[in-house]
Design an enzyme around this catalytic site. Sequence first.
Site, mmCIF file in Angstrom:
data_model
loop_
_atom_site.group_PDB
_atom_site.id
_atom_site.type_symbol
_atom_site.label_atom_id
_atom_site.label_comp_id
_atom_site.label_asym_id
_atom_site.label_seq_id
_atom_site.Cartn_x
_atom_site.Cartn_y
_atom_site.Cartn_z
ATOM 1 N N ASN A 122 40.636 33.826 34.076
ATOM 2 C CA ASN A 122 39.262 33.170 34.235
ATOM 3 C C ASN A 122 38.546 32.816 33.379
ATOM 4 O O ASN A 122 38.304 34.501 32.918
ATOM 5 C CB ASN A 122 38.962 33.048 35.788
ATOM 6 N N PHE A 139 30.300 32.530 34.859
ATOM 7 C CA PHE A 139 28.975 32.344 35.871
ATOM 8 C C PHE A 139 28.877 30.726 36.444
ATOM 9 O O PHE A 139 28.168 30.299 36.438
ATOM 10 C CB PHE A 139 28.260 33.206 35.590
ATOM 11 N N SER A 191 31.420 41.326 33.481
ATOM 12 C CA SER A 191 32.044 39.985 33.443
ATOM 13 C C SER A 191 32.918 39.685 32.170
ATOM 14 O O SER A 191 31.440 39.986 30.833
ATOM 15 C CB SER A 191 31.672 38.794 34.176
ATOM 16 N N ASN A 240 33.477 36.491 30.165
ATOM 17 C CA ASN A 240 32.308 34.931 29.907
ATOM 18 C C ASN A 240 30.988 35.411 30.063
ATOM 19 O O ASN A 240 31.391 33.853 29.328
ATOM 20 C CB ASN A 240 33.754 34.607 31.524
ATOM 21 N N THR A 241 30.749 35.972 29.802
ATOM 22 C CA THR A 241 28.992 35.990 29.342
ATOM 23 C C THR A 241 28.768 36.691 27.343
ATOM 24 O O THR A 241 29.014 37.500 28.587
ATOM 25 C CB THR A 241 28.134 36.016 30.105
ATOM 26 N N LYS A 269 29.237 47.881 38.905
ATOM 27 C CA LYS A 269 30.593 46.710 39.178
ATOM 28 C C LYS A 269 30.267 47.286 37.516
ATOM 29 O O LYS A 269 30.154 46.357 36.720
ATOM 30 C CB LYS A 269 31.042 45.604 39.404
ATOM 31 N N ASN A 325 36.423 44.796 37.380
ATOM 32 C CA ASN A 325 36.261 43.873 36.919
ATOM 33 C C ASN A 325 37.744 43.617 36.381
ATOM 34 O O ASN A 325 38.272 44.251 36.585
ATOM 35 C CB ASN A 325 35.211 43.369 36.093
HETATM 36 C C1 LIG Z 1 38.133 33.319 39.431
HETATM 37 C C2 LIG Z 1 38.215 34.862 39.483
HETATM 38 C C3 LIG Z 1 36.476 35.072 39.506
HETATM 39 C C4 LIG Z 1 35.770 36.086 39.280
HETATM 40 N N1 LIG Z 1 34.626 35.899 39.235
HETATM 41 C C5 LIG Z 1 33.613 36.810 39.526
HETATM 42 C C6 LIG Z 1 32.716 37.061 40.121
HETATM 43 O O1 LIG Z 1 32.026 35.898 39.642
HETATM 44 N N2 LIG Z 1 31.995 37.790 39.560
HETATM 45 C C7 LIG Z 1 32.502 39.447 39.343
HETATM 46 O O2 LIG Z 1 31.912 40.555 39.449
HETATM 47 N N3 LIG Z 1 33.564 39.062 39.809
HETATM 48 C C8 LIG Z 1 34.470 38.425 39.238
HETATM 49 N N4 LIG Z 1 35.994 38.353 39.452
HETATM 50 C C9 LIG Z 1 36.752 39.505 39.321
HETATM 51 C C10 LIG Z 1 36.910 39.767 40.809
HETATM 52 O O3 LIG Z 1 35.978 40.249 41.912
HETATM 53 C C11 LIG Z 1 37.512 41.126 40.714
HETATM 54 O O4 LIG Z 1 36.813 42.214 40.433
HETATM 55 C C12 LIG Z 1 38.972 41.003 39.537
HETATM 56 O O5 LIG Z 1 39.568 39.703 39.865
HETATM 57 C C13 LIG Z 1 40.041 42.081 39.927
HETATM 58 O O6 LIG Z 1 40.556 41.842 41.167
HETATM 59 P P1 LIG Z 1 42.058 41.100 41.877
HETATM 60 O O7 LIG Z 1 42.979 41.597 41.031
HETATM 61 O O8 LIG Z 1 42.229 42.001 42.876
HETATM 62 O O9 LIG Z 1 41.644 39.763 41.604
HETATM 63 C C14 LIG Z 1 37.147 37.490 39.721
HETATM 64 C C15 LIG Z 1 37.900 36.961 39.247
HETATM 65 C C16 LIG Z 1 38.554 35.863 39.619
HETATM 66 C C17 LIG Z 1 39.995 35.705 39.494
#
Ligand SMILES: Cc1cc2nc3c(=O)[nH]c(=O)nc-3n(C[C@H](O)[C@H](O)[C@H](O)COP(=O)(O)O)c2cc1C
Length: 347
Positions: free
Chosen positions: A107, A111, A170, A172-173, A206, A235
């Site tokens: 992704n 934000f 994150s 992406n910022t 985080k 993350n």
């Molecule tokens: C589509 C998507 C959007 C995410 N958006 C955020 C976010 O806004 N803030 C954040 O701290 N982590 C965000 N994450 C990260 C997840 O909270 C998590 O830390 C990460 O995906 C690892 O866990 P997973 O492998 O179970 O997905 C996002 C992950 C995905 C897949």
Amino acid sequence: MIYPFFRPLLFRLDAEKAHHLTLAALKWLPAGTPAEPDSALSTIVVGIHFPGPVGLAAGFDKDGIVAEKMHHFGYGFSELGTLTPLPQAGNPTPRLFRLAEDRAVINRMGFNNGGQEEAKKRLTRMPRTGRVIGINIGANKDSVDRIADYATGVRNMAPLADYLTVNISSPNTPGLRALQDRKALDELLGAVMDARGADLTPIFLKVAPDLEPADIDDIAQCVTDHKIDALIISNTTITSPPLHSRHAGEAGGLSGAPLHDLALQRLRDFRAKLGTAMPLIGAGGISNAEQAYARIRAGASLVQLYSAMVYEGPWLAAHINQGLKQLLARDGFTNIAQAVGIDAPSH
Ligand SMILES: Cc1cc2nc3c(=O)[nH]c(=O)nc-3n(C[C@H](O)[C@H](O)[C@H](O)COP(=O)(O)O)c2cc1C
């Protein structure tokens, strides 16, 4: 049981459209009361009673539309956000990709969220079940003072949260992850703790999985100095493990199965550095009870997941809970807290 039927239909849609459809469906579920917590899985971390150790990771419900509903699916806690002070549209679409062959997601949402004021109104109206709600806060992309954005986030959201997560990881910022650098992190955490003031809402930080040993040392020192309550590891990654899907080359953060080993290793690194002094929350590639249990045994007091739910459906947390209970009983533990860090060298 019904998710295997719906999944092919959802997977025919663009990933972000499927996500919105899922949120819309969840929104219409009746409120009700989640099942009684299981005594083997209930745990107290930083003074908060978590009815189960498996949480919904940030990003699934950025605006807090369905957070309470997720507790019916076995999640012991849900983390909303990332919410920024002002609403923002995020990056241009497409920006969310399923990598089905890799059981992964990429992704670059950036934000996208409706902003903290809207969320405050929604969360104030939302019927609460008494279950744990964390709120993840970030900075606006165009903000001239990102540190001030986090302080604003603390003041805005603390009254509505059981805990707050400061998200500086994150990818992406642009430039956000630079806040993990020692000097910037010191300044940021100082401002966040000042903004918290007398209201002692626990503050979690985080972090990214993409850290060198020196970064881990710096972060560990800073979170200790500022008495941060807990660390979420991790993350998404911007490293590129071997992938097979056609979307493998998309820019953004990678999550799901290919992140598993890296996130587990980072958890071990922080546990080795911090010992039992700070609760850790493991996230990244967790898709079954064995993986959740391994993360707990490596030092995580709680775990979170998101990507695996895309492939396994909303009941995944409940399945993991069942499996965790069996694993605890197998090893002679009566409560999840007894297993935390049992495999860590410093145990
Ligand atoms: C589509 C998507 C959007 C995410 N958006 C955020 C976010 O806004 N803030 C954040 O701290 N982590 C965000 N994450 C990260 C997840 O909270 C998590 O830390 C990460 O995906 C690892 O866990 P997973 O492998 O179970 O997905 C996002 C992950 C995905 C897949």
